[in-house]
Design a protein around this motif. Sequence first.
Motif, PDB file in Angstrom:
ATOM      1  N   LEU A  21       0.832  -1.210   0.000  1.00 34.34           N
ATOM      2  CA  LEU A  21       0.000   0.000   0.000  1.00 34.34           C
ATOM      3  C   LEU A  21       0.867   1.261   0.000  1.00 34.34           C
ATOM      4  O   LEU A  21       0.567   2.227  -0.707  1.00 34.34           O
ATOM      5  CB  LEU A  21      -0.924   0.012   1.219  1.00 34.34           C
ATOM      6  CG  LEU A  21      -2.279  -0.677   1.038  1.00 34.34           C
ATOM      7  CD1 LEU A  21      -2.986  -0.783   2.380  1.00 34.34           C
ATOM      8  CD2 LEU A  21      -3.160   0.069   0.033  1.00 34.34           C
ATOM      9  N   ALA A  22       1.941   1.221   0.790  1.00 29.60           N
ATOM     10  CA  ALA A  22       2.845   2.382   0.833  1.00 29.60           C
ATOM     11  C   ALA A  22       3.391   2.665  -0.566  1.00 29.60           C
ATOM     12  O   ALA A  22       3.467   3.813  -0.997  1.00 29.60           O
ATOM     13  CB  ALA A  22       3.987   2.136   1.819  1.00 29.60           C
ATOM     14  N   GLY A  23       3.733   1.596  -1.278  1.00 28.94           N
ATOM     15  CA  GLY A  23       4.238   1.766  -2.642  1.00 28.94           C
ATOM     16  C   GLY A  23       3.165   2.311  -3.565  1.00 28.94           C
ATOM     17  O   GLY A  23       3.379   3.276  -4.299  1.00 28.94           O
ATOM     18  N   ALA A  24       1.981   1.722  -3.518  1.00 25.66           N
ATOM     19  CA  ALA A  24       0.904   2.109  -4.430  1.00 25.66           C
ATOM     20  C   ALA A  24       0.436   3.541  -4.172  1.00 25.66           C
ATOM     21  O   ALA A  24       0.086   4.264  -5.105  1.00 25.66           O
ATOM     22  CB  ALA A  24      -0.269   1.142  -4.289  1.00 25.66           C
ATOM     23  N   LEU A  25       0.441   3.946  -2.915  1.00 24.33           N
ATOM     24  CA  LEU A  25      -0.049   5.294  -2.576  1.00 24.33           C
ATOM     25  C   LEU A  25       1.078   6.328  -2.609  1.00 24.33           C
ATOM     26  O   LEU A  25       0.871   7.489  -2.304  1.00 24.33           O
ATOM     27  CB  LEU A  25      -0.683   5.291  -1.171  1.00 24.33           C
ATOM     28  CG  LEU A  25      -1.910   4.394  -0.984  1.00 24.33           C
ATOM     29  CD1 LEU A  25      -2.243   4.256   0.498  1.00 24.33           C
ATOM     30  CD2 LEU A  25      -3.107   4.951  -1.739  1.00 24.33           C
ATOM     31  N   ARG A  26       2.266   5.883  -2.976  1.00 28.61           N
ATOM     32  CA  ARG A  26       3.469   6.738  -2.944  1.00 28.61           C
ATOM     33  C   ARG A  26       3.576   7.458  -1.603  1.00 28.61           C
ATOM     34  O   ARG A  26       3.746   8.681  -1.540  1.00 28.61           O
ATOM     35  CB  ARG A  26       3.453   7.748  -4.082  1.00 28.61           C
ATOM     36  CG  ARG A  26       3.584   7.060  -5.411  1.00 28.61           C
ATOM     37  CD  ARG A  26       4.111   7.931  -6.507  1.00 28.61           C
ATOM     38  NE  ARG A  26       4.057   7.164  -7.736  1.00 28.61           N
ATOM     39  CZ  ARG A  26       2.941   6.928  -8.437  1.00 28.61           C
ATOM     40  NH1 ARG A  26       1.805   7.433  -8.047  1.00 28.61           N
ATOM     41  NH2 ARG A  26       2.971   6.193  -9.529  1.00 28.61           N
ATOM     42  N   ALA A  27       3.474   6.681  -0.561  1.00 31.56           N
ATOM     43  CA  ALA A  27       3.515   7.250   0.788  1.00 31.56           C
ATOM     44  C   ALA A  27       4.895   7.830   1.077  1.00 31.56           C
ATOM     45  O   ALA A  27       5.894   7.339   0.561  1.00 31.56           O
ATOM     46  CB  ALA A  27       3.170   6.178   1.807  1.00 31.56           C
ATOM     47  N   LYS A  28       4.934   8.861   1.916  1.00 28.21           N
ATOM     48  CA  LYS A  28       6.216   9.467   2.297  1.00 28.21           C
ATOM     49  C   LYS A  28       6.934   8.571   3.304  1.00 28.21           C
ATOM     50  O   LYS A  28       8.135   8.652   3.473  1.00 28.21           O
ATOM     51  CB  LYS A  28       5.980  10.843   2.926  1.00 28.21           C
ATOM     52  CG  LYS A  28       5.350  11.835   1.970  1.00 28.21           C
ATOM     53  CD  LYS A  28       6.385  12.795   1.385  1.00 28.21           C
ATOM     54  CE  LYS A  28       5.882  13.482   0.129  1.00 28.21           C
ATOM     55  NZ  LYS A  28       4.712  14.349   0.371  1.00 28.21           N
ATOM     56  N   GLY A  29       6.151   7.746   3.990  1.00 30.55           N
ATOM     57  CA  GLY A  29       6.766   6.876   4.971  1.00 30.55           C
ATOM     58  C   GLY A  29       5.943   5.622   5.203  1.00 30.55           C
ATOM     59  O   GLY A  29       4.734   5.608   4.966  1.00 30.55           O
ATOM     60  N   CYS A  30       6.629   4.572   5.650  1.00 34.94           N
ATOM     61  CA  CYS A  30       5.926   3.337   5.994  1.00 34.94           C
ATOM     62  C   CYS A  30       6.534   2.841   7.294  1.00 34.94           C
ATOM     63  O   CYS A  30       7.738   2.609   7.378  1.00 34.94           O
ATOM     64  CB  CYS A  30       6.101   2.305   4.888  1.00 34.94           C
ATOM     65  SG  CYS A  30       5.304   0.739   5.262  1.00 34.94           S
ATOM     66  N   GLN A  31       5.721   2.747   8.314  1.00 33.61           N
ATOM     67  CA  GLN A  31       6.218   2.321   9.620  1.00 33.61           C
ATOM     68  C   GLN A  31       5.561   1.011  10.032  1.00 33.61           C
ATOM     69  O   GLN A  31       4.340   0.902  10.022  1.00 33.61           O
ATOM     70  CB  GLN A  31       5.904   3.394  10.676  1.00 33.61           C
ATOM     71  CG  GLN A  31       6.558   4.735  10.376  1.00 33.61           C
ATOM     72  CD  GLN A  31       6.082   5.820  11.327  1.00 33.61           C
ATOM     73  OE1 GLN A  31       4.897   5.900  11.647  1.00 33.61           O
ATOM     74  NE2 GLN A  31       7.001   6.657  11.780  1.00 33.61           N
ATOM     75  N   ILE A  32       6.390   0.061  10.381  1.00 30.15           N
ATOM     76  CA  ILE A  32       5.895  -1.238  10.835  1.00 30.15           C
ATOM     77  C   ILE A  32       6.016  -1.254  12.355  1.00 30.15           C
ATOM     78  O   ILE A  32       7.130  -1.373  12.889  1.00 30.15           O
ATOM     79  CB  ILE A  32       6.736  -2.386  10.224  1.00 30.15           C
ATOM     80  CG1 ILE A  32       6.840  -2.258   8.692  1.00 30.15           C
ATOM     81  CG2 ILE A  32       6.201  -3.752  10.646  1.00 30.15           C
ATOM     82  CD1 ILE A  32       5.575  -2.510   7.920  1.00 30.15           C
ATOM     83  N   PHE A  33       4.910  -1.092  13.039  1.00 29.19           N
ATOM     84  CA  PHE A  33       4.928  -1.091  14.504  1.00 29.19           C
ATOM     85  C   PHE A  33       4.782  -2.515  15.025  1.00 29.19           C
ATOM     86  O   PHE A  33       3.898  -3.259  14.605  1.00 29.19           O
ATOM     87  CB  PHE A  33       3.779  -0.245  15.051  1.00 29.19           C
ATOM     88  CG  PHE A  33       3.989   1.231  14.878  1.00 29.19           C
ATOM     89  CD1 PHE A  33       4.645   1.962  15.859  1.00 29.19           C
ATOM     90  CD2 PHE A  33       3.549   1.882  13.737  1.00 29.19           C
ATOM     91  CE1 PHE A  33       4.851   3.322  15.707  1.00 29.19           C
ATOM     92  CE2 PHE A  33       3.754   3.241  13.574  1.00 29.19           C
ATOM     93  CZ  PHE A  33       4.400   3.966  14.558  1.00 29.19           C
ATOM     94  N   THR A  34       5.665  -2.857  15.960  1.00 27.56           N
ATOM     95  CA  THR A  34       5.645  -4.221  16.453  1.00 27.56           C
ATOM     96  C   THR A  34       5.965  -4.241  17.942  1.00 27.56           C
ATOM     97  O   THR A  34       5.971  -3.192  18.584  1.00 27.56           O
ATOM     98  CB  THR A  34       6.624  -5.082  15.605  1.00 27.56           C
ATOM     99  OG1 THR A  34       6.648  -6.396  16.123  1.00 27.56           O
ATOM    100  CG2 THR A  34       8.035  -4.501  15.618  1.00 27.56           C
ATOM    101  N   ASP A  35       6.184  -5.426  18.511  1.00 24.60           N
ATOM    102  CA  ASP A  35       6.405  -5.485  19.953  1.00 24.60           C
ATOM    103  C   ASP A  35       7.886  -5.460  20.326  1.00 24.60           C
ATOM    104  O   ASP A  35       8.232  -5.626  21.485  1.00 24.60           O
ATOM    105  CB  ASP A  35       5.706  -6.712  20.554  1.00 24.60           C
ATOM    106  CG  ASP A  35       6.041  -7.989  19.816  1.00 24.60           C
ATOM    107  OD1 ASP A  35       6.839  -7.930  18.851  1.00 24.60           O
ATOM    108  OD2 ASP A  35       5.515  -9.043  20.177  1.00 24.60           O
ATOM    109  N   VAL A  36       8.759  -5.256  19.351  1.00 25.42           N
ATOM    110  CA  VAL A  36      10.182  -5.068  19.661  1.00 25.42           C
ATOM    111  C   VAL A  36      10.628  -3.721  19.101  1.00 25.42           C
ATOM    112  O   VAL A  36       9.944  -3.122  18.283  1.00 25.42           O
ATOM    113  CB  VAL A  36      11.062  -6.208  19.079  1.00 25.42           C
ATOM    114  CG1 VAL A  36      10.766  -7.514  19.788  1.00 25.42           C
ATOM    115  CG2 VAL A  36      10.863  -6.354  17.581  1.00 25.42           C
ATOM    116  N   GLU A  37      11.798  -3.263  19.552  1.00 25.93           N
ATOM    117  CA  GLU A  37      12.200  -1.898  19.192  1.00 25.93           C
ATOM    118  C   GLU A  37      12.811  -1.753  17.812  1.00 25.93           C
ATOM    119  O   GLU A  37      13.148  -0.654  17.380  1.00 25.93           O
ATOM    120  CB  GLU A  37      13.154  -1.352  20.249  1.00 25.93           C
ATOM    121  CG  GLU A  37      12.370  -0.858  21.450  1.00 25.93           C
ATOM    122  CD  GLU A  37      13.259  -0.399  22.573  1.00 25.93           C
ATOM    123  OE1 GLU A  37      14.477  -0.282  22.376  1.00 25.93           O
ATOM    124  OE2 GLU A  37      12.716  -0.173  23.670  1.00 25.93           O
TER     125      GLU A  37
END
Length: 404
Positions: free
Chosen positions: A160-176
């Motif tokens: 989706l980040a690629g298709a929408l030409r997003a400025k950023g893509c953040q993968i939030f998870t349970d580790v840092e």
Amino acid sequence: MNIIVKKFGGTSVGDVDRIKKVARRVKKSQAEGHAVVVVVSARAGVTNSLIERAKAIQKNPADRELDVLMTCGEQETIALLCMALDAIGVEAVSRTGWQAGIITEGLHAKSRIREVSGGDIRKQLKAGKVVVVAGFQGVNDHGDLTTFGRGGSDLSAIALAGALRAKGCQIFTDVEGVFTADPRIVPKATKIEAINYEEMLELASSGSKVMQTRAVEFAQKHNIPFEVRSTFSTKPGTSVKKKVKSLEDTLVSGVAIDKNQVRVSITELPDRPGAAAAIFKVMAESGVIVDMIVQNVARNGKANLTFTVPSEDAFRAEKALKEHFADGASGKLGKSTNIAKVSVVGVGMRSHSGVASAFFEALANAGINMLMISTSEIKISVAVSPDQGDEATRVAHVAFGLGK
Ligand code: ASP
Ligand code: MG
């Protein structure tokens, strides 16, 4: 539009309180001027329990129906998160995979993304709404729901980040972020600030569970940079991109362990062209991913062939091979065993020698026997007995001077 895609995994949306927390975080990001697209997973444990329920009814449920069932997990989360956003005054709208125009092809349960139109996401963002998309799912040309394999919400977010030409893509998870090794196994492991796609891909495919391998592959292929970071802190995570300045003398960037591998062995394979090809054709047709492969030198016209497959594919692999031999192909299926695969990864090994010898010596000094070895340009993997996997990871981490 300053589009940002934020993906929250299963533990991040694990219960009502956490969903509310995610909503507040999304609200803050929107207030900072972002047009926010959120991709969510099913709440932790939900996908597993759906699979268990299916298996309680039918031991080998049809993949198509299993996909219909599994997609329910993410659909629950998109609705709940939209409600949580609404409750704090943020206008939000949910979208399933098909509503987001995520078109897939290939086998159920491991379908590939063919294209992403985004549906009306841009329009909704322009209207000031947050769009919450169900990860892990898409729709194929027959109009059937399909899923992308376990952990597949990562892929939804990247695509989706690629298709929408997003400025950023953040993968939030349970580790840092991405660590030099799994900190639960190696307490001295440290967070990697930045890593390139290549190394990240090798780490992911070697068992580092931070991100789905296919998602990293997709990001690399389409050059979609992203960041892996924690839902439970505000610290920056690990940024994954095309090029990273690295220290000249870094040979190994990380050590990964994969405990979900099964070693399949075939004996009495005729020593002639095409015998191994036939085996791997059977595997490919069953959608089984084969990893390490070892064939010994033939004796008396017969060879042994050993290879590893992910545990989740082991049943399918054995079933297909049994049928193959029952149909008259020569060869015998041996007993399958669990193994642990430990891999050291680093682009530095492309231009330096001695990595294999340092790795193997460290294992030998710890009295760990190697069952199989495989290498790529930037990775060396060894299969060891499952009970020695953690120790092998620790000694490799020390051998290459990683960590604090
Ligand atoms: N819910 C799916 C799974 O558990 C997809 C995901 O979480 O990314 O594998
Ligand atoms: Mg995940």
